[in-house]
Design an enzyme around this catalytic site. Sequence first.
Site, PDB file in Angstrom:
ATOM      1  N   ASP A   1       0.808  -1.230   0.000  1.00  0.00           N
ATOM      2  CA  ASP A   1       0.000   0.000   0.000  1.00  0.00           C
ATOM      3  C   ASP A   1       0.836   1.273   0.000  1.00  0.00           C
ATOM      4  O   ASP A   1       0.424   2.312   0.533  1.00  0.00           O
ATOM      5  CB  ASP A   1      -0.970   0.018   1.209  1.00  0.00           C
ATOM      6  N   GLU A   2       1.993   1.222  -0.603  1.00  0.00           N
ATOM      7  CA  GLU A   2       2.883   2.379  -0.623  1.00  0.00           C
ATOM      8  C   GLU A   2       2.449   3.431  -1.642  1.00  0.00           C
ATOM      9  O   GLU A   2       2.984   4.541  -1.671  1.00  0.00           O
ATOM     10  CB  GLU A   2       4.325   1.939  -0.950  1.00  0.00           C
TER      11      GLU A   2
ATOM     12  N   LYS B   1       1.932   2.196  -5.036  1.00  0.00           N
ATOM     13  CA  LYS B   1       2.520   1.647  -6.280  1.00  0.00           C
ATOM     14  C   LYS B   1       1.614   1.896  -7.474  1.00  0.00           C
ATOM     15  O   LYS B   1       2.054   2.336  -8.530  1.00  0.00           O
ATOM     16  CB  LYS B   1       2.733   0.118  -6.142  1.00  0.00           C
TER      17      LYS B   1
ATOM     18  N   GLY C   1      -4.452  -4.385  -3.832  1.00  0.00           N
ATOM     19  CA  GLY C   1      -5.471  -3.354  -4.013  1.00  0.00           C
ATOM     20  C   GLY C   1      -4.739  -2.089  -4.411  1.00  0.00           C
ATOM     21  O   GLY C   1      -4.110  -1.452  -3.569  1.00  0.00           O
ATOM     22  N   HIS C   2      -4.773  -1.766  -5.687  1.00  0.00           N
ATOM     23  CA  HIS C   2      -4.026  -0.615  -6.198  1.00  0.00           C
ATOM     24  C   HIS C   2      -5.026   0.468  -6.603  1.00  0.00           C
ATOM     25  O   HIS C   2      -5.807   0.286  -7.536  1.00  0.00           O
ATOM     26  CB  HIS C   2      -3.141  -1.029  -7.385  1.00  0.00           C
TER      27      HIS C   2
ATOM     28  N   GLN D   1       2.015  -5.998  -3.190  1.00  0.00           N
ATOM     29  CA  GLN D   1       2.491  -6.118  -1.805  1.00  0.00           C
ATOM     30  C   GLN D   1       3.796  -5.311  -1.636  1.00  0.00           C
ATOM     31  O   GLN D   1       3.998  -4.361  -2.370  1.00  0.00           O
ATOM     32  CB  GLN D   1       2.678  -7.591  -1.397  1.00  0.00           C
TER      33      GLN D   1
ATOM     34  N   THR E   1       3.186 -12.458   2.722  1.00  0.00           N
ATOM     35  CA  THR E   1       2.333 -13.059   1.718  1.00  0.00           C
ATOM     36  C   THR E   1       3.095 -14.256   1.148  1.00  0.00           C
ATOM     37  O   THR E   1       4.218 -14.551   1.582  1.00  0.00           O
ATOM     38  CB  THR E   1       1.903 -12.031   0.651  1.00  0.00           C
TER      39      THR E   1
ATOM     40  N   ALA F   1      -7.410  -1.238   0.761  1.00  0.00           N
ATOM     41  CA  ALA F   1      -8.091  -1.097  -0.528  1.00  0.00           C
ATOM     42  C   ALA F   1      -8.784  -2.404  -0.922  1.00  0.00           C
ATOM     43  O   ALA F   1      -9.682  -2.407  -1.763  1.00  0.00           O
ATOM     44  CB  ALA F   1      -7.084  -0.694  -1.604  1.00  0.00           C
TER      45      ALA F   1
ATOM     46  N   GLY G   1     -10.772  -3.212   3.373  1.00  0.00           N
ATOM     47  CA  GLY G   1     -11.346  -2.107   4.143  1.00  0.00           C
ATOM     48  C   GLY G   1     -10.853  -2.060   5.587  1.00  0.00           C
ATOM     49  O   GLY G   1     -11.272  -1.206   6.366  1.00  0.00           O
TER      50      GLY G   1
ATOM     51  N   PRO H   1      -8.744  -1.201   8.900  1.00  0.00           N
ATOM     52  CA  PRO H   1      -7.880  -0.066   9.247  1.00  0.00           C
ATOM     53  C   PRO H   1      -6.424  -0.503   9.181  1.00  0.00           C
ATOM     54  O   PRO H   1      -6.083  -1.587   9.663  1.00  0.00           O
ATOM     55  CB  PRO H   1      -8.271   0.285  10.684  1.00  0.00           C
ATOM     56  N   ARG H   2      -5.588   0.301   8.544  1.00  0.00           N
ATOM     57  CA  ARG H   2      -4.165  -0.050   8.490  1.00  0.00           C
ATOM     58  C   ARG H   2      -3.483   0.416   9.766  1.00  0.00           C
ATOM     59  O   ARG H   2      -3.812   1.475  10.302  1.00  0.00           O
ATOM     60  CB  ARG H   2      -3.502   0.625   7.284  1.00  0.00           C
TER      61      ARG H   2
ATOM     62  N   LYS I   1       2.934  10.192  -0.293  1.00  0.00           N
ATOM     63  CA  LYS I   1       2.128  10.637   0.846  1.00  0.00           C
ATOM     64  C   LYS I   1       2.870  11.607   1.764  1.00  0.00           C
ATOM     65  O   LYS I   1       2.589  11.679   2.968  1.00  0.00           O
ATOM     66  CB  LYS I   1       1.563   9.435   1.617  1.00  0.00           C
TER      67      LYS I   1
ATOM     68  N   SER J   1       5.650  12.234  -4.195  1.00  0.00           N
ATOM     69  CA  SER J   1       4.205  12.261  -4.416  1.00  0.00           C
ATOM     70  C   SER J   1       3.519  12.986  -3.259  1.00  0.00           C
ATOM     71  O   SER J   1       3.810  12.725  -2.093  1.00  0.00           O
ATOM     72  CB  SER J   1       3.687  10.827  -4.539  1.00  0.00           C
TER      73      SER J   1
HETATM   74  P1  GDP Z   1      -0.733   0.325  -3.547  1.00  0.00           P
HETATM   75  O1  GDP Z   1      -1.330  -0.959  -3.082  1.00  0.00           O
HETATM   76  O2  GDP Z   1       0.736   0.399  -3.278  1.00  0.00           O
HETATM   77  O3  GDP Z   1      -1.060   0.641  -4.979  1.00  0.00           O
HETATM   78  O4  GDP Z   1      -1.398   1.461  -2.664  1.00  0.00           O
HETATM   79  P2  GDP Z   1      -2.955   1.584  -2.242  1.00  0.00           P
HETATM   80  O5  GDP Z   1      -3.722   2.035  -3.413  1.00  0.00           O
HETATM   81  O6  GDP Z   1      -3.411   0.367  -1.547  1.00  0.00           O
HETATM   82  O7  GDP Z   1      -2.854   2.680  -1.112  1.00  0.00           O
HETATM   83  C1  GDP Z   1      -2.311   3.931  -1.356  1.00  0.00           C
HETATM   84  C2  GDP Z   1      -3.395   4.975  -1.058  1.00  0.00           C
HETATM   85  O8  GDP Z   1      -2.800   6.244  -0.969  1.00  0.00           O
HETATM   86  C3  GDP Z   1      -4.428   5.091  -2.161  1.00  0.00           C
HETATM   87  O9  GDP Z   1      -5.651   5.434  -1.595  1.00  0.00           O
HETATM   88  C4  GDP Z   1      -3.895   6.224  -3.032  1.00  0.00           C
HETATM   89  O10 GDP Z   1      -4.931   6.920  -3.715  1.00  0.00           O
HETATM   90  C5  GDP Z   1      -3.285   7.115  -1.988  1.00  0.00           C
HETATM   91  N1  GDP Z   1      -2.091   7.873  -2.420  1.00  0.00           N
HETATM   92  C6  GDP Z   1      -1.089   7.491  -3.254  1.00  0.00           C
HETATM   93  N2  GDP Z   1      -0.122   8.436  -3.280  1.00  0.00           N
HETATM   94  C7  GDP Z   1      -0.542   9.426  -2.460  1.00  0.00           C
HETATM   95  C8  GDP Z   1       0.044  10.661  -2.039  1.00  0.00           C
HETATM   96  O11 GDP Z   1       1.141  11.036  -2.422  1.00  0.00           O
HETATM   97  N3  GDP Z   1      -0.686  11.411  -1.142  1.00  0.00           N
HETATM   98  C9  GDP Z   1      -1.897  11.014  -0.681  1.00  0.00           C
HETATM   99  N4  GDP Z   1      -2.525  11.808   0.191  1.00  0.00           N
HETATM  100  N5  GDP Z   1      -2.474   9.859  -1.056  1.00  0.00           N
HETATM  101  C10 GDP Z   1      -1.791   9.072  -1.913  1.00  0.00           C
HETATM  102  P1  IMO Z   2      -0.910  -4.205  -2.258  1.00  0.00           P
HETATM  103  O1  IMO Z   2      -0.465  -4.751  -3.590  1.00  0.00           O
HETATM  104  C1  IMO Z   2      -1.057  -4.596   2.067  1.00  0.00           C
HETATM  105  C2  IMO Z   2      -0.953  -8.668   3.665  1.00  0.00           C
HETATM  106  C3  IMO Z   2      -2.177  -9.126   4.426  1.00  0.00           C
HETATM  107  C4  IMO Z   2      -1.532 -10.090   5.413  1.00  0.00           C
HETATM  108  C5  IMO Z   2      -0.426 -10.738   4.584  1.00  0.00           C
HETATM  109  C6  IMO Z   2      -0.803 -12.080   3.964  1.00  0.00           C
HETATM  110  O2  IMO Z   2      -2.197  -3.461  -2.311  1.00  0.00           O
HETATM  111  O3  IMO Z   2       0.206  -3.457  -1.599  1.00  0.00           O
HETATM  112  P2  IMO Z   2      -2.356 -12.747   1.908  1.00  0.00           P
HETATM  113  O4  IMO Z   2      -3.811 -12.505   1.657  1.00  0.00           O
HETATM  114  O5  IMO Z   2      -1.467 -12.168   0.858  1.00  0.00           O
HETATM  115  O6  IMO Z   2      -2.037 -14.189   2.194  1.00  0.00           O
HETATM  116  O7  IMO Z   2      -2.054 -11.961   3.282  1.00  0.00           O
HETATM  117  O8  IMO Z   2      -0.137  -9.812   3.542  1.00  0.00           O
HETATM  118  N1  IMO Z   2      -1.219  -8.163   2.306  1.00  0.00           N
HETATM  119  C7  IMO Z   2      -1.198  -6.870   1.967  1.00  0.00           C
HETATM  120  N2  IMO Z   2      -1.043  -5.766   2.721  1.00  0.00           N
HETATM  121  N3  IMO Z   2      -1.175  -4.482   0.732  1.00  0.00           N
HETATM  122  C8  IMO Z   2      -1.292  -5.582  -0.049  1.00  0.00           C
HETATM  123  O9  IMO Z   2      -1.260  -5.518  -1.393  1.00  0.00           O
HETATM  124  C9  IMO Z   2      -1.358  -6.841   0.565  1.00  0.00           C
HETATM  125  N4  IMO Z   2      -1.510  -8.100   0.113  1.00  0.00           N
HETATM  126  C10 IMO Z   2      -1.408  -8.902   1.183  1.00  0.00           C
HETATM  127  O10 IMO Z   2      -2.829  -8.066   5.062  1.00  0.00           O
HETATM  128  O11 IMO Z   2      -0.913  -9.369   6.444  1.00  0.00           O
HETATM  129 MG    MG Z   3      -2.835  -1.614  -1.813  1.00  0.00          MG
END
Ligand code: GDP
Ligand code: IMO
Ligand code: MG
Length: 421
Positions: free
Chosen positions: A13-14, A16, A40-41, A218, A233, A292, A295, A297-298, A324, A404
């Site tokens: 969830d960085e 990406k 979840g991107h 991940q 994972t 994503a 749902g 809470p992280r 972020k 970003s």
């Molecule tokens: P991913 O799994 O690495 O693609 O990341 P996620 O989509 O799960 O989570 C990143 C969240 O941060 C998403 O809701 C993005 O819309 C949001 N996001 C990404 N970059 C930024 C940023 O620079 N600032 C803010 N405020 N939100 C961001």
């Molecule tokens: P993106 O691509 C954040 C975490 C789960 C759990 C562990 C193992 O959006 O960054 P799994 O279902 O893969 O066997 O779960 O990995 N996890 C993630 N955490 N972002 C993800 O994907 C994740 N995919 C798996 O929460 O701790």
């Molecule tokens: Mg994600």
Amino acid sequence: MPSTAILGLQWGDEGKGKLVDQLCSEHDVCVRFQGGGNAGHTVYPDGRKVVLHHLPTGVLHKQCLNILGPGMVIDPHKLLEEIDELAKLGYKLAGRLVLSDRASITTAIHTALDAAREGDSNKIGTTKRGIGPTYADRYDRIAVRACDLLDKQSLREALERALAVRGPQLGSGAPKAEELVEPLLKAGSKLRPYISDSALVLHEALKEERRVLYEGAQGALLDVAYGTYPFVTSSHTLANGITAGVGLQSGVERVIGVTKAYCTRVGEGPFPTELGKAESEVLREKGGEFGATTGRPRRVGHIDLFALRYVCKLSGVTELAVTKLDVLSNMGELKLGIGYEGHKDPGLPADIRKFAALKPVYKAMPGWAENLGKARKGSDLPKAARAYLRFIEEFVGVKIGVISVGPERESAFAVKGAPKG
Ligand code: GDP
Ligand code: IMO
Ligand code: MG
């Protein structure tokens, strides 16, 4: 033509997806090589929110060919739902999606096993998408693969092979092969136009010097070998996962490692720089830190530069993307993890008990109050934010290439190193 990879450096969830989306406009092929619907991107093409789970973010770019590599695990019903959702938004995938015939298939057997395992006291906090059991079947040589979805007899045999081993683990709740065959065959007939030997498609693309972008899912600390095992994972999320996950020597020259300006984690497992409850709530709300995919809470914490430096070495990261940064405005003094009390080793401990016992040592830096959302170049950032980035870059030893400051496509900008001054 040099290829690019975008990889998470923390626990996922960085941001990406958002960066892949931005870079896709200058790439011809977008490839997922590991993971599955656990990803979840989140991206905002033309202002609308889209969350991609299986599909590469390149699906939002009409010129992009998209590949789901053999290293992935695919839930065909969920994949079809995603394809339909995108079609409703106007993104048609005919002719620009390839699903590897070797990808492993997640079925009701795997989601049931995931749920059953999560019920016990050793829970990992998975996404319950059946990821671990599907990879387990791959390595146990009892997986259903995408090619099996195209042939009734192959599918039945593959399901029976899997159920002979997994059925007893599920007891009376185990699905029957005959219940699964027809729905999976139906999904297979819909996916048929996409299923092929994706390694050959990618090979052709590379030969034609098309620009290829590998989209990690991940993050490094969830890598099945180098992450915080067993709280990981089940796939190789580091750069070394790319070659096996696409089926050929991928020749990635540009490895963009993505880190939040702070850190988050979903699910169980140690998190040395995690914040206390009250502080967590503030940052979670400000950063919208809710999963994503599930749902949930992280969990949130300070950036851990020691861990970042370690994983950058493992993945051969050539530039950092810091996301972020805007969320840290008005957070008062900021803390950055620079090591752990008494920990002299340059790496992270393999033993999870030792990892869980790490007590971080912090560097404190002044924060800033300015809203960063409109920043579009390094010099738009306040001095304290520039100093924060410079410290990250110097400690980790990798240049910052992207900053970003918001979720929208246009709110990330390229820099040549942390902004000076
Ligand atoms: P991913 O799994 O690495 O693609 O990341 P996620 O989509 O799960 O989570 C990143 C969240 O941060 C998403 O809701 C993005 O819309 C949001 N996001 C990404 N970059 C930024 C940023 O620079 N600032 C803010 N405020 N939100 C961001
Ligand atoms: P993106 O691509 C954040 C975490 C789960 C759990 C562990 C193992 O959006 O960054 P799994 O279902 O893969 O066997 O779960 O990995 N996890 C993630 N955490 N972002 C993800 O994907 C994740 N995919 C798996 O929460 O701790
Ligand atoms: Mg994600």
